[in-house]
Design a protein around this motif. Sequence first.
Motif, PDB file in Angstrom:
ATOM      1  N   ARG A 146       0.834  -1.201   0.000  1.00 42.95           N
ATOM      2  CA  ARG A 146       0.000   0.000   0.000  1.00 42.95           C
ATOM      3  C   ARG A 146       0.871   1.254   0.000  1.00 42.95           C
ATOM      4  NH1 ARG A 146      -4.445   1.654   4.717  1.00 42.95           N
ATOM      5  NH2 ARG A 146      -5.082   3.650   3.777  1.00 42.95           N
ATOM      6  N   GLY A 147       0.358   2.336  -0.650  1.00 44.04           N
ATOM      7  CA  GLY A 147       1.040   3.623  -0.590  1.00 44.04           C
ATOM      8  C   GLY A 147       1.450   4.168  -1.946  1.00 44.04           C
ATOM      9  N   ASP A 164      -1.638  -3.930   3.658  1.00 45.73           N
ATOM     10  CA  ASP A 164      -1.768  -2.689   4.425  1.00 45.73           C
ATOM     11  C   ASP A 164      -0.423  -2.349   5.055  1.00 45.73           C
ATOM     12  OD1 ASP A 164      -2.782  -0.493   5.658  1.00 45.73           O
ATOM     13  OD2 ASP A 164      -4.460  -1.513   6.621  1.00 45.73           O
ATOM     14  N   ASN A 165      -0.164  -1.054   5.187  1.00 49.82           N
ATOM     15  CA  ASN A 165       1.102  -0.614   5.808  1.00 49.82           C
ATOM     16  C   ASN A 165       0.891  -0.078   7.209  1.00 49.82           C
ATOM     17  OD1 ASN A 165      -0.254   1.685   5.113  1.00 49.82           O
ATOM     18  ND2 ASN A 165       1.387   2.586   3.894  1.00 49.82           N
ATOM     19  N   LEU A 166      -0.329  -0.250   7.720  1.00 48.04           N
ATOM     20  CA  LEU A 166      -0.653   0.190   9.070  1.00 48.04           C
ATOM     21  C   LEU A 166      -1.274  -0.963   9.852  1.00 48.04           C
ATOM     22  CD1 LEU A 166      -2.373   3.619   8.212  1.00 48.04           C
ATOM     23  CD2 LEU A 166      -0.018   3.287   8.986  1.00 48.04           C
ATOM     24  N   ASP A 167      -1.040  -0.989  11.152  1.00 50.73           N
ATOM     25  CA  ASP A 167      -1.690  -1.970  12.021  1.00 50.73           C
ATOM     26  C   ASP A 167      -3.072  -1.426  12.372  1.00 50.73           C
ATOM     27  OD1 ASP A 167       0.288  -4.021  12.282  1.00 50.73           O
ATOM     28  OD2 ASP A 167       1.472  -2.655  13.534  1.00 50.73           O
ATOM     29  N   GLU A 168      -4.070  -1.773  11.565  1.00 50.97           N
ATOM     30  CA  GLU A 168      -5.420  -1.239  11.735  1.00 50.97           C
ATOM     31  C   GLU A 168      -6.430  -2.262  11.244  1.00 50.97           C
ATOM     32  OE1 GLU A 168      -5.895   2.156   9.187  1.00 50.97           O
ATOM     33  OE2 GLU A 168      -5.371   1.058   7.375  1.00 50.97           O
ATOM     34  N   GLU A 184      -4.419  -7.588   6.023  1.00 47.58           N
ATOM     35  CA  GLU A 184      -3.799  -6.934   7.178  1.00 47.58           C
ATOM     36  C   GLU A 184      -2.265  -6.967   7.079  1.00 47.58           C
ATOM     37  OE1 GLU A 184      -5.388  -8.975  10.510  1.00 47.58           O
ATOM     38  OE2 GLU A 184      -7.274  -7.822  10.510  1.00 47.58           O
ATOM     39  N   LYS A 185      -1.638  -5.999   7.728  1.00 47.75           N
ATOM     40  CA  LYS A 185      -0.182  -5.852   7.676  1.00 47.75           C
ATOM     41  C   LYS A 185       0.527  -7.101   8.194  1.00 47.75           C
ATOM     42  CE  LYS A 185       3.595  -2.975   9.438  1.00 47.75           C
ATOM     43  NZ  LYS A 185       3.960  -1.815  10.302  1.00 47.75           N
TER      44      LYS A 185
END
Length: 630
Positions: free
Chosen positions: A102-103, A126-130, A159-160
């Motif tokens: 991601r990004g 994903d590049n965030l823990d969310e 998920e990351k």
Amino acid sequence: MGSSRRSKAGIFLGFLLLNLIQLVLGRFVVEKNSLKVTSPDSIKGTYDSAIGNFGIPQYGGSMAGAVVYPKENQKGCKSFSDFGINYKPKPGAMPNFLLVDRGDCFFALKVWNAQNAGASAVLVADNLDEALITMDTPEEDVSSAAYLQNITIPSALIEKSFAEKLRKAISGGDMVNVNLDWREAVPHPDDRVEYELWTNSNDECGFKCDMLMNFVKDFKGAAQILEKGGYTQFTPHYITWYCPTAFTVSKQCKSQCINHGRYCAPDPEQDFTSGYEGKDVVIENLRQLCVFKVANETKKPWVWWDYVTDFQIRCPMKEKKYNKDCADQVIKSLGLDLKSIEKCMGDPNADSDNPVLKEEQDAQVGKGSRGDVTILPTVVVNNRQYRGKLEKGAVLKALCAGFEETTEPSVCLSTDVETNECLDNNGGCWRDKAANLTACKDTFRGRVCECPVVNGVQFKGDGYSSCVASGPGRCKINNGGCWQDTRDGRSFSACLDNEEGKCSCPPGFKGDGVKSCEDIDECKEKKACQCPECSCKNTWGSYECTCSGDLLYIRDHDTCISKRATEVKSAWAAVWVILIGLGMAGAGAYLVYKYRLRSYMDSEIRAIMAQYMPLDSQNEVPHHANDEHA
């Protein structure tokens, strides 16, 4: 000028505040599908993934593949062809699922680049823990509009922590095989599917509006088959907002809202000084809701699809036809009760709630397993929001996934959609019963109203209310749609065999030339036969004049003359013709005589003169002296 800008800024801040409040109090549900890792054993198991809101998810099915992670262009923001990378599987090999980070660019652009490189699906790490989010389409611009509508492969956000496991296994040399499963993405409790389409009548919002319009036209045929067969229960919905109380008297709220700020829509062109206003959109949305309600009351809810598609074609904003008059014409052509629809709509200027739109605002709030409706347009199937491209085949798969196993209708088991909408009320299209002609054509996308071509003659018109034959030969086909009649062996027609295709009453008649041509009473209206001795009698398409006594009527001069005087004049005329003829014959004979006499005298004179002197045409006799001298 500054005050105006501050006013506009204030109203937009008000709407923004309203939307933020709704986001806080509301609940957005991320629709998921199952991702099962089958190898290697170290990460084997089932994981969640969030379905992307573009591309074509395989609702009701599953897809197996091998996960690959690029060594270059790991975010997928550039074309993989620039790096000489191709992910198209070799014959017999499993499809490739491309894992990208991601990004740096839009989700949709990553998937588009992967699709062009041959990937069968895309997993975005994903590049965030969310918690998982829904990958949505970007706002339309020139660059994104070129590829958004062409994405056909499915995609999902993971998920990351799970993405790190996949990368580690791939870098360790393991073959990572996964199975994407959409079979449980839509609940399927029974043999009937309930679904909603959250839509909008505005056709000036760019790419998303165009996508919605095309989907409605393409999906109409399948939707009507499912509805007529009792397989589905469909409900259309329209999103509206309310204007904060502090701004209800502002110019912006008045232009965008009805019922004193209770129900609003954004300005179509986002220009408060020109074009259509937001309240125009709200009123048409309300009309379309009432069309559905009235059609549903008559046990024909599928007519809503006919109205919406016809309104898009006949009443577009670009042609300045997005108005009540055009809408009423569409309603009448479909045989709907206009008064019932107007009663359902109520008064848009009333300072009170509109029951229909109030119900719509309540429906926007999520209930049960369904979250708030915040993405427009969208489809909700069995109380689950559809994710993916609004495309006929993809949405039909989602609907069919909502049936209990073995209860799917035949339309779900075949790609063919067979129907003939022209059999019911002629599809709301133009029809000439007398000539057995119609503008209705049945296609796999539903019926279309197009003026026909008959024996090489093209009919022209809108296909809904009128079609008129045009060009040479038009009068041979049902008299070109013009008036014609025959009485007492005499026939008249208002058809003109020309390119314009116009109807014009012939001389002696008056009227529109289409429905009627009435005989003109020339004796009264044209004041024919006005001479003292004249008597006028009107006939069908003409008139007759007679003279009293022993008189003869001369029509060109509108006068009566004596028959005896006419006979005497005729006798003298004959005498003069004879005398002139004799005179001309005598003159001719005299001229012939003179010519022959002159010729005779000339020949006699020439003969006498030839005896006494040589003529020019004769040679002289030579002398002997000249011979000797020589």
